[in-house]
Write a protein that holds these residues in place. Structure first.
Motif, PDB file in Angstrom:
ATOM      1  N   LEU A  44     -20.858  -8.532 -32.341  1.00 52.10           N
ATOM      2  CA  LEU A  44     -21.715  -8.705 -33.523  1.00 52.10           C
ATOM      3  C   LEU A  44     -20.965  -9.377 -34.659  1.00 52.10           C
ATOM      4  O   LEU A  44     -21.503 -10.272 -35.326  1.00 52.10           O
ATOM      5  CB  LEU A  44     -22.284  -7.358 -33.982  1.00 52.10           C
ATOM      6  N   ASN A  45     -19.743  -8.960 -34.882  1.00 55.38           N
ATOM      7  CA  ASN A  45     -18.936  -9.593 -35.930  1.00 55.38           C
ATOM      8  C   ASN A  45     -18.732 -11.077 -35.657  1.00 55.38           C
ATOM      9  O   ASN A  45     -18.875 -11.919 -36.558  1.00 55.38           O
ATOM     10  CB  ASN A  45     -17.576  -8.907 -36.062  1.00 55.38           C
ATOM     11  N   ASN A  46     -18.422 -11.418 -34.423  1.00 51.86           N
ATOM     12  CA  ASN A  46     -18.235 -12.829 -34.060  1.00 51.86           C
ATOM     13  C   ASN A  46     -19.531 -13.619 -34.202  1.00 51.86           C
ATOM     14  O   ASN A  46     -19.525 -14.757 -34.679  1.00 51.86           O
ATOM     15  CB  ASN A  46     -17.708 -12.953 -32.634  1.00 51.86           C
ATOM     16  N   TYR A  47     -20.607 -13.023 -33.772  1.00 54.26           N
ATOM     17  CA  TYR A  47     -21.905 -13.688 -33.875  1.00 54.26           C
ATOM     18  C   TYR A  47     -22.217 -14.045 -35.329  1.00 54.26           C
ATOM     19  O   TYR A  47     -22.560 -15.178 -35.642  1.00 54.26           O
ATOM     20  CB  TYR A  47     -23.006 -12.805 -33.292  1.00 54.26           C
ATOM     21  N   PHE A  48     -22.070 -13.064 -36.217  1.00 51.26           N
ATOM     22  CA  PHE A  48     -22.395 -13.316 -37.623  1.00 51.26           C
ATOM     23  C   PHE A  48     -21.381 -14.234 -38.294  1.00 51.26           C
ATOM     24  O   PHE A  48     -21.733 -15.043 -39.146  1.00 51.26           O
ATOM     25  CB  PHE A  48     -22.541 -12.003 -38.397  1.00 51.26           C
ATOM     26  N   TYR A  49     -20.139 -14.131 -37.880  1.00 51.80           N
ATOM     27  CA  TYR A  49     -19.138 -15.037 -38.430  1.00 51.80           C
ATOM     28  C   TYR A  49     -19.488 -16.488 -38.066  1.00 51.80           C
ATOM     29  O   TYR A  49     -19.479 -17.370 -38.937  1.00 51.80           O
ATOM     30  CB  TYR A  49     -17.754 -14.694 -37.894  1.00 51.80           C
ATOM     31  N   ILE A  63     -18.024   0.370 -27.332  1.00 53.82           N
ATOM     32  CA  ILE A  63     -18.421   0.345 -28.742  1.00 53.82           C
ATOM     33  C   ILE A  63     -17.695  -0.784 -29.472  1.00 53.82           C
ATOM     34  O   ILE A  63     -18.297  -1.542 -30.227  1.00 53.82           O
ATOM     35  CB  ILE A  63     -18.148   1.706 -29.406  1.00 53.82           C
ATOM     36  N   ASP A  64     -16.404  -0.896 -29.231  1.00 47.78           N
ATOM     37  CA  ASP A  64     -15.624  -1.976 -29.858  1.00 47.78           C
ATOM     38  C   ASP A  64     -16.114  -3.347 -29.424  1.00 47.78           C
ATOM     39  O   ASP A  64     -16.169  -4.283 -30.218  1.00 47.78           O
ATOM     40  CB  ASP A  64     -14.135  -1.846 -29.518  1.00 47.78           C
ATOM     41  N   TYR A  65     -16.460  -3.466 -28.148  1.00 46.29           N
ATOM     42  CA  TYR A  65     -16.956  -4.736 -27.633  1.00 46.29           C
ATOM     43  C   TYR A  65     -18.239  -5.150 -28.368  1.00 46.29           C
ATOM     44  O   TYR A  65     -18.384  -6.302 -28.792  1.00 46.29           O
ATOM     45  CB  TYR A  65     -17.210  -4.641 -26.129  1.00 46.29           C
ATOM     46  N   ILE A  66     -19.142  -4.221 -28.520  1.00 38.70           N
ATOM     47  CA  ILE A  66     -20.391  -4.502 -29.237  1.00 38.70           C
ATOM     48  C   ILE A  66     -20.100  -4.851 -30.687  1.00 38.70           C
ATOM     49  O   ILE A  66     -20.635  -5.835 -31.220  1.00 38.70           O
ATOM     50  CB  ILE A  66     -21.359  -3.302 -29.135  1.00 38.70           C
ATOM     51  N   ASN A  67     -19.251  -4.083 -31.306  1.00 40.30           N
ATOM     52  CA  ASN A  67     -18.894  -4.330 -32.700  1.00 40.30           C
ATOM     53  C   ASN A  67     -18.266  -5.719 -32.868  1.00 40.30           C
ATOM     54  O   ASN A  67     -18.665  -6.485 -33.753  1.00 40.30           O
ATOM     55  CB  ASN A  67     -17.944  -3.238 -33.190  1.00 40.30           C
TER      56      ASN A  67
END
Length: 110
Positions: free
Chosen positions: A98-103, A91-95
């Motif tokens: 996604l955070n890195n992608y949008f950043y 779950i943390d990996y996905i989170n």
């Protein structure tokens, strides 16, 4: 937006279909049947709350550590936590991904 929700549902389904998740759920159900274990878990939770509310009283900390040590001597609890940690890692990996992608996406031209 529907497409995004579908993709999120796919990620959730992926996690739910992993062996780690299934084992975690199975062990959790087995632990529920063990009243002594559940009582010990409740004691630990209560001691954690007391410890925080007491502004980190060392006597409460000692009791909390003692109860945690008891928990870590129960194989099903240790195994459950192992699988739970693996699921939480996914779950943390996905989170984080996604955070890195949008950043990166939003800060590309900054």
């Amino acid at each position: 937006m529907e497409n995004v929700n579908k993709e999120i549902d796919d990620l959730v389904d992926y996690i739910k279909n992993t062996d780690d998740y299934k084992k975690c759920i199975k062990l959790k159900d087995q632990m529920k049947d063990n009243s002594e274990l559940m009582s010990l878990i409740d004691e630990v939770k209560n001691l954690q709350k007391q410890y925080i509310k007491s502004n980190y009283d060392l006597l409460i900390k000692e009791e909390l550590d003692k109860k945690n040590k008891e928990l870590l001597e129960i194989p099903i609890y240790v195994l459950y936590n192992k699988y739970l940690n693996n699921v939480n890692y996914m779950i943390d990996y996905i989170n984080n991904s996604l955070n890195n992608y949008f950043y990166e996406l939003l800060n590309k031209n900054v």
